[in-house]
Structure formats: structure tokens, C-alpha cells
Design a protein around this motif. Structure first.
Motif, PDB file in Angstrom:
ATOM      1  N   ALA A  57       8.201  70.921 -60.515  1.00 20.52           N
ATOM      2  CA  ALA A  57       9.663  70.705 -59.929  1.00 20.52           C
ATOM      3  C   ALA A  57      10.524  72.016 -60.376  1.00 20.52           C
ATOM      4  N   LEU A  58      10.280  72.255 -61.633  1.00 22.84           N
ATOM      5  CA  LEU A  58      11.221  73.314 -62.168  1.00 22.84           C
ATOM      6  C   LEU A  58      10.880  74.538 -61.389  1.00 22.84           C
ATOM      7  N   ARG A  59       9.660  74.922 -61.289  1.00 26.88           N
ATOM      8  CA  ARG A  59       9.234  76.056 -60.646  1.00 26.88           C
ATOM      9  C   ARG A  59       9.944  76.238 -59.288  1.00 26.88           C
ATOM     10  N   VAL A  60       9.811  75.173 -58.488  1.00 24.21           N
ATOM     11  CA  VAL A  60      10.361  75.225 -57.143  1.00 24.21           C
ATOM     12  C   VAL A  60      11.942  75.330 -57.310  1.00 24.21           C
ATOM     13  N   SER A  61      12.643  74.602 -58.266  1.00 20.04           N
ATOM     14  CA  SER A  61      13.826  74.621 -58.274  1.00 20.04           C
ATOM     15  C   SER A  61      14.332  75.861 -58.607  1.00 20.04           C
ATOM     16  N   THR A  62      13.623  76.689 -59.483  1.00 18.10           N
ATOM     17  CA  THR A  62      14.010  78.119 -59.838  1.00 18.10           C
ATOM     18  C   THR A  62      13.474  79.087 -59.090  1.00 18.10           C
ATOM     19  N   ALA A  63      12.935  78.924 -57.975  1.00 19.03           N
ATOM     20  CA  ALA A  63      12.406  79.727 -57.123  1.00 19.03           C
ATOM     21  C   ALA A  63      13.469  80.318 -56.273  1.00 19.03           C
ATOM     22  N   ASP A  64      13.313  81.502 -55.817  1.00 14.44           N
ATOM     23  CA  ASP A  64      13.929  82.394 -54.975  1.00 14.44           C
ATOM     24  C   ASP A  64      13.995  81.979 -53.364  1.00 14.44           C
ATOM     25  N   ILE A  65      14.306  80.855 -52.949  1.00 11.27           N
ATOM     26  CA  ILE A  65      14.152  80.379 -51.789  1.00 11.27           C
ATOM     27  C   ILE A  65      15.726  79.572 -51.642  1.00 11.27           C
ATOM     28  N   ASP A  66      15.721  79.141 -50.308  1.00 14.78           N
ATOM     29  CA  ASP A  66      17.087  78.390 -49.962  1.00 14.78           C
ATOM     30  C   ASP A  66      17.148  76.844 -50.320  1.00 14.78           C
ATOM     31  N   ASP A  67      18.290  76.261 -50.442  1.00 12.94           N
ATOM     32  CA  ASP A  67      18.160  74.641 -50.875  1.00 12.94           C
ATOM     33  C   ASP A  67      17.577  73.949 -49.698  1.00 12.94           C
ATOM     34  N   LEU A  99       0.941  74.007 -58.751  1.00 15.47           N
ATOM     35  CA  LEU A  99       1.826  74.976 -59.487  1.00 15.47           C
ATOM     36  C   LEU A  99       1.387  76.287 -59.530  1.00 15.47           C
ATOM     37  N   ARG A 100       0.107  76.477 -59.855  1.00  9.99           N
ATOM     38  CA  ARG A 100      -0.372  77.763 -60.240  1.00  9.99           C
ATOM     39  C   ARG A 100      -0.801  78.409 -58.887  1.00  9.99           C
ATOM     40  N   GLN A 101      -1.181  77.653 -57.967  1.00  8.84           N
ATOM     41  CA  GLN A 101      -1.509  78.347 -56.660  1.00  8.84           C
ATOM     42  C   GLN A 101      -0.279  78.517 -55.833  1.00  8.84           C
ATOM     43  N   TRP A 102       0.708  77.637 -55.901  1.00 11.50           N
ATOM     44  CA  TRP A 102       1.967  77.931 -55.140  1.00 11.50           C
ATOM     45  C   TRP A 102       2.610  79.203 -55.819  1.00 11.50           C
ATOM     46  N   SER A 103       2.798  79.154 -57.144  1.00 14.18           N
ATOM     47  CA  SER A 103       3.489  80.442 -57.960  1.00 14.18           C
ATOM     48  C   SER A 103       2.569  81.658 -57.572  1.00 14.18           C
ATOM     49  N   GLN A 104       1.563  81.658 -57.381  1.00 19.01           N
ATOM     50  CA  GLN A 104       0.869  82.851 -57.100  1.00 19.01           C
ATOM     51  C   GLN A 104       0.642  83.234 -55.669  1.00 19.01           C
ATOM     52  N   GLY A 105       0.920  82.488 -54.818  1.00 16.95           N
ATOM     53  CA  GLY A 105       0.984  82.719 -53.374  1.00 16.95           C
ATOM     54  C   GLY A 105       2.081  82.729 -52.461  1.00 16.95           C
ATOM     55  N   SER A 106       2.371  82.226 -51.593  1.00 12.41           N
ATOM     56  CA  SER A 106       3.706  82.297 -50.633  1.00 12.41           C
ATOM     57  C   SER A 106       4.557  81.162 -50.916  1.00 12.41           C
ATOM     58  N   GLN A 107       5.574  81.310 -51.508  1.00 11.43           N
ATOM     59  CA  GLN A 107       6.533  80.226 -52.129  1.00 11.43           C
ATOM     60  C   GLN A 107       7.361  79.548 -50.970  1.00 11.43           C
TER      61      GLN A 107
END
Length: 628
Positions: free
Chosen positions: A376-386, A421-429
Motif C-alpha cells: 500500500a505504501l509503495r502504491v501510495s508513493t508511486a508517481d501515478i494519479d489518485d 510488491l516486487r513484481q509491480w515495482s520492477q514492472g509497469s506501475q
């Protein structure tokens, strides 16, 4: 390093100040633990002195300090306290208490002796006289009360400075109030000193014995670090003494002891990045995960490291984990990371705030799925819109709710969500990528149930209040019913489209669990609890059920399903409990405005067919509310 055995008089004599680096933890010794024990040791030595004895020294352990360079002529000799702040501060509070007691008993001949070990002289030659006059200077959060209490000339002055901490009769409050540690300690030791002196002659000799017991009979091993000594390593080695240190205490000291003073400012970093984490209401609140309860700040750091690295960890090794994470990173970079994740974690943890992650945290609170926090933290701090973040969080909620309703275990959640988390962070977010990752497994331990499986479970599974088992506890069942109410309001034109707080409502079985008296079966016959139990047992053992027992068992299975569950005011639920449908229907009409209950008011009867029909309608809504 250099070490010497010193009396307390040697520790505090001359123009010197023991300064606590502002980033260290505050004073924590108290009357419940350490003060009475230390005072008892002092009194034992004082009694020996009054009896013309020669007391053996009492050792208080080691004090570790780091000398600080002076930048010019002005200023006192300064030492940073690496280990021993609780003892040094307490000794100053003891001396302050004795001084107040001696002044009030008009025995002023000892005042100058106490002043020599409490007050640094010649303020005109100091850089900052308001600070440097003290022998000990506490951490940032303790400074204001330290000054107020230590500069009081009498106990009456303490009362004037802290009126809320005394009763109208002038007594020190003991209940329902937290005293500043400096006030609490000085008042305690002043009372103890006065009591002891009154019992031992009420004269100068008694005060002298007490003061000598502190200054001459208490000793410490004074360790002074030299250039090249690693203050952090020594701090870690000695941290087990006294009050327990949390991992965050070690992390804070590690961060600020490793600041590169050529390029980074300790004080700026503390005020701008770390000081927020000293807020007790926000970060020192206990949080439970499974069987483990720790301060919220520890869970933040644990989750932030997981979010950053994608690697699993052990909470018992949090300090080591953080040091490993910090390798190759400056203190500024590490504090920037905590500052960033802290803003998001606070909303995730409390379920309050404007970020999408706050709503996510609030929705999943009943499910205790803190294993989702790093993701959740990784998603929340990602550079994508709300909007994209909200869609992702909705899918994670759907994954958890669907599995809970289908009776699938959460035991593998930690491994599963860390892998995602690992797969999403390393791929297309993106939302699409997250949906693919959540749905890629077909094994029972991690499958995301499809619409058909989810709908079937909603209509047939024993969700809440089953005879032997239930898939959901009350908070989880209430959460799903509450969200269904919200969905029904949004899908229809209504005067109140937003969902209110329904946390105070009770979960009600429209057809009650104890239906036997007022709810006849379809053929008009009644059942009993014994028949229901026997029918369930017979079916489980593979026996053939007679027609009457088939009807009883069919009803027992229908009662804990979604179609028979709703929300009611607690008092209405108690009034309606086990009543016939006509009575309950009138109570619904009189006391409920929920759309969950709308279809119930138009029915003349309520039976297994009605439960199945409503269950199908609610299941269709739930499939849309928790999409797959």
C-alpha cells in the motif's frame, strides 16, 4: 577512550555541562520504578554518616561522554552524553529537591555547596548563559519544563508555575494527570529530603549527611571518548542498561551520529525531518499486528523498508535492517525516505486523511491485513494519479474480501503481497499491471475468486452467526453490510447518497437464530434446537434426512447467509430479537431508513425463498462493489 572512577561531586564540579544531543529520547525515569530505589541507596549512606560511619561507595555504573570542541574563549566545557543521561539528570533533580527542602527549613548554610554542583558560574563569559548555567542540558522536548522547574526558588514557586498540577488546597495531584518529569522528580525528592531530615534531627548535620551521601558516596565510572572512538558502537553496546530502549531509539541515534557534519546539519534534519516522529499522539501509539504490539513508528519503519527494498524482514531485527538499508545513503536520504512514507503511513494506519490510502486503510481495518501495508505504501508513493491509486486499492480490497467470504486462508498473505510488491515495482506501475498480478494465481493459497465463486459463497455460505461456524466476525460482516448500503445508495436516486457512519449499528438476522417459537416451517410445523442440531450432525455423517429434518436443516443453513443479514439500531435489535416477522417488519418501518432494509418492508412473509431472493440481489451488488 579514558576511564576514571569519579564521585558525583567530581562529575559536576567546575564549569562543565553534560549536554544531551537533541535527537536522543527524553527523560523517562519515574517514581514507579527508579526514583525510590536510588533514594533508598542515598538514605542508607546518609544514615551511616550520621552514625559516624565511613560508608563504602555505591556505584551507579558507567557514564559515557564525548568531549566537544570549543570555538572560542566563551562557553563552558561541554560533553555530549552517549550513555547515562537518565542518571545524570536524576542526580540534578535530587540535588534540586534537597536545595528546595533546605531553603524551606531555613538551613541556608548548605546552599553554596549545592550551588557549586548545580550552577555554572560567571554567566558573562558564556556563549548562551540561559543554557550554559545548568550542569545538565536535556533533549529538545524536555528543555522548557527543565528550565521552569530547576530555576524555582521554592516549592511555592513551583505551584505558581504549574497551578494545574496542584489541588485547590495546594497538594500535588496524584491522579488523572501527567506531570512534566522535571516537576514530578523535583517535587518528589524535595518531599523525601524534608521527610528524612525531619526524622533525623531537622538540622544542618542531617542535610550535610544527605548531601555528602550524594556527592561523595555515589560513584560512577566516567568514560571520556577520544578522537577516533565510535560513539554509536559504544552507545549500542551499553543500551541495555536502565529503561528499555525501542528499536526506534537506536535508529534515531544511529541516524544522527552518522550525519556528515560537513554537508548536513544535525539540528535542521532533526527539526525538519525527525521531530515529527516524537509526537506521542501520532507515532508512539501502540499498534497490534497479530500477536505483536509495538509503537506505530516501529511499524512505519518496518513497512517503509519493505516498501523500498521489496525484501521481507524480521521485526526483532529492525535496527539491523535499517542500518543495512542505510549503507551507501546519507542521513538526509534516509530521513527523506522516512518523511515521505511517514505522511502516507499515518493516513493508512489511522484511516483518516485525504489520500486514497486513508480510505484503503479504513476499509481494511476489520480484516487486520497489515501484511498489505508495504504494498500500500509503495502504491501510495508511486508517481501515478489518485484515480489510478484508488482503482488499485479497490482491487486489493476486493481480493481480501472475496477470499474471506469464500473461506480462503490469509496465511500466505505476507509472501503473496511481498511478491506482488516486487513484481509491480520492477514492472509497469499501473492499475492494469496490479490487476494482472493479483489474479495470476490459481492455487487455493493465493487465488482471487471469480464472480461465480464469490456470488455462490455470498448466497450460500455461513457468513455470520452460523450454528457451528461462521466465515466472518462481527467487524468484518458489519464492514461488508455497510459498504453494500453505500453501494445501494449510489446506484439509486436517493435523498442521502453518501453513506453515514454505521459502526454503532448491530448486525441482525432478519429470521432469528432462535426461530423455533415464532417462525413455523412451510408446512406449519415448528422445529426445535435439538432437531436442528441432530439434522446438522446427521447430514455431516452422511445420513439420510427425513422431510421434516430437511426443512429444519435448510432453514439453519439459510439463516447465517447474506440474504438474511442486515443492520439495525442496537435497542431496536434487542426489541425485535426472536419476534415474528410481522413484529419485526413494523419495527423496520418505524426505525430504519437503510436501503438494505427497503425490500423487507414490502414483503408480507419472510422465509427461505425470501432469503434466497434478497441474497441474490445483494450478491449481484457485491460482485460490482468488489470487482474482479
Amino acid at each position: 577512550m579514558k576511564s576514571d572512577t569519579w564521585t558525583i561531586e567530581q562529575v559536576f564540579q567546575d564549569r562543565k555541562q553534560y549536554k544531551l544531543p537533541f535527537y536522543q529520547r527524553p527523560y523517562v525515569w519515574s517514581v514507579r520504578k527508579q526514583w525510590p530505589l536510588l533514594w533508598a541507596d542515598i538514605v542508607d549512606k546518609a544514615v551511616e554518616r550520621l552514625g559516624d560511619g565511613s560508608p563504602a561507595p555505591h556505584f551507579l555504573g558507567a557514564i559515557v561522554v564525548e568531549p566537544q570542541d570549543k570555538s572560542g574563549l566563551r562557553g563552558v566545557e561541554t560533553y555530549h552524553i552517549i550513555d547515562g543521561q537518565q542518571r545524570l539528570t536524576t542526580l540534578q533533580y535530587i540535588l534540586a529537591g534537597i536545595r528546595l527542602a533546605s531553603r524551606e527549613m531555613k538551613i541556608t548554610s548548605v546552599d553554596s555547596f549545592l550551588g557549586a554542583v548545580m550552577d555554572n558560574p560567571n554567566p558573562s563569559t558564556m556563549e548562551d548563559a540561559e543554557v550554559e548555567v545548568f550542569k545538565v542540558w536535556p533533549t529538545f522536548s524536555d528543555q522548557e519544563d527543565f528550565i521552569k522547574a530547576m530555576t524555582a526558588k521554592s516549592r511555592d514557586e513551583l505551584k505558581a508555575k504549574y497551578p494545574a498540577h496542584y489541588t485547590k488546597h495546594g497538594s500535588f495531584r496524584v491522579n488523572a494527570i501527567n506531570h512534566p518529569p522535571a516537576l514530578d522528580a523535583i517535587w518528589y525528592f524535595a518531599e523525601q529530603a524534608e521527610k528524612w531530615v525531619l526524622a533525623n534531627g531537622a538540622n544542618e548535620a542531617a542535610f550535610e549527611a544527605l548531601i555528602m551521601a550524594v556527592l561523595s558516596d555515589l560513584k560512577v565510572v566516567m568514560i571520556k571518548l577520544e578522537k577516533g572512538d565510535d560513539a554509536q558502537v559504544i552507545f549500542e553496546t551499553l543500551n541495555g542498561r536502565g529503561e528499555e530502549l525501542h528499536a526506534t531509539d537506536l535508529i534515531r541515534n544511529y541516524l544522527f551520529m552518522t550525519v556528515d557534519r560537513k554537508t548536513e546539519s544535525q539540528q535542521d534534519l532533526y527539526k525538519k525531518k525527525w521531530q515529527q516522529f516524537e509526537d506521542a499522539d501520532s507515532w508512539k501509539q501502540p499498534e497490534r499486528r497479530g500477536r505483536i504490539t509495538k509503537p506505530r513508528l516501529e511499524w512505519l519503519i518496518f513497512s517503509a523498508i519493505r516498501a523500498e527494498t521489496g525484501q521481507d524482514g524480521d521485526l526483532a531485527r529492525l535496527y539491523v535492517d535499517f542500518k543495512n538499508y542505510g549503507q551507501g545513503r546519507t542521513a538526509t536520504q534516509q530521513l527523506d525516505m522516512l518523511d515521505l512514507y511517514g505522511k502516507h503511513y499515518l493516513q493508512l494506519s489511522t484511516g483518516k486523511g485525504t489520500m486514497p490510502v486513508a480510505r484503503f486503510g479504513d476499509r481494511l481495518r476489520p480484516f487486520d491485513t497489515t501484511t498489505t501495508h508495504p504494498l500500500a505504501l509503495r502504491v501510495s508513493t508511486a508517481d501515478i494519479d489518485d484515480t489510478e491509486k484508488t482503482l488499485i486499492f479497490n482491487d486489493i480490497v476486493s481480493y481480501i474480501v472475496r477470499r474471506a467470504v469464500c473461506g480462503l486462508t490469509p496465511k500466505n498473505y505476507n509472501n503473496f503481497f511481498m511478491s506482488v510488491l516486487r513484481q509491480w515495482s520492477q514492472g509497469s506501475q499501473t492499475h492494469a499491471a496490479m490487476r494482472t498480478l493479483l489474479g495470476q494465481s490459481s492455487v487455493t493459497a493465493s487465488v482471487w475468486p471469480d464472480d461465480a465463486v464469490f456470488s455462490h459463497a455470498l448466497q450460500t455460505a455461513s457468513l455470520y452467526g452460523g450454528m457451528w461456524t461462521s466465515l466472518l466476525d462481527a467487524p468484518r460482516c458489519r464492514m461488508i453490510l455497510t459498504e453494500l448500503e453505500g453501494w445501494l445508495r449510489l446506484s439509486k436516486k436517493t435523498e442521502e447518497p453518501t453513506i453515514p457512519d454505521l459502526s454503532n449499528l448491530d448486525i441482525d438476522h432478519v429470521m432469528p437464530q432462535s426461530w423455533y417459537e415464532h417462525w413455523p416451517l412451510k408446512d406449519g410445523s415448528k422445529g426445535t434446537s435439538g432437531e436442528a442440531y441432530a439434522a446438522r450432525l446427521l447430514e455431516q455423517t452422511g445420513g439420510a434426512l427425513p422431510p421434516h429434518q430437511q426443512d429444519v436443516q435448510r432453514r439453519s443453513k439459510a439463516i447465517p447467509t447474506l440474504g438474511n443479514l442486515t443492520l439495525l439500531n442496537l435497542s431496536v435489535n434487542r426489541q425485535a430479537q426472536n419476534k415474528d416477522y410481522a413484529t419485526k417488519k413494523k419495527l423496520f418501518i418505524d426505525h430504519t431508513v437503510l436501503r438494505l432494509n427497503g425490500s423487507l418492508m414490502g414483503r408480507e412473509t419472510w422465509d427461505e425463498e425470501g432469503i434466497a431472493e434478497r441474497g441474490k440481489q445483494l450478491a449481484e451488488a457485491a460482485v460490482q462493489l468488489y470487482p474482479r
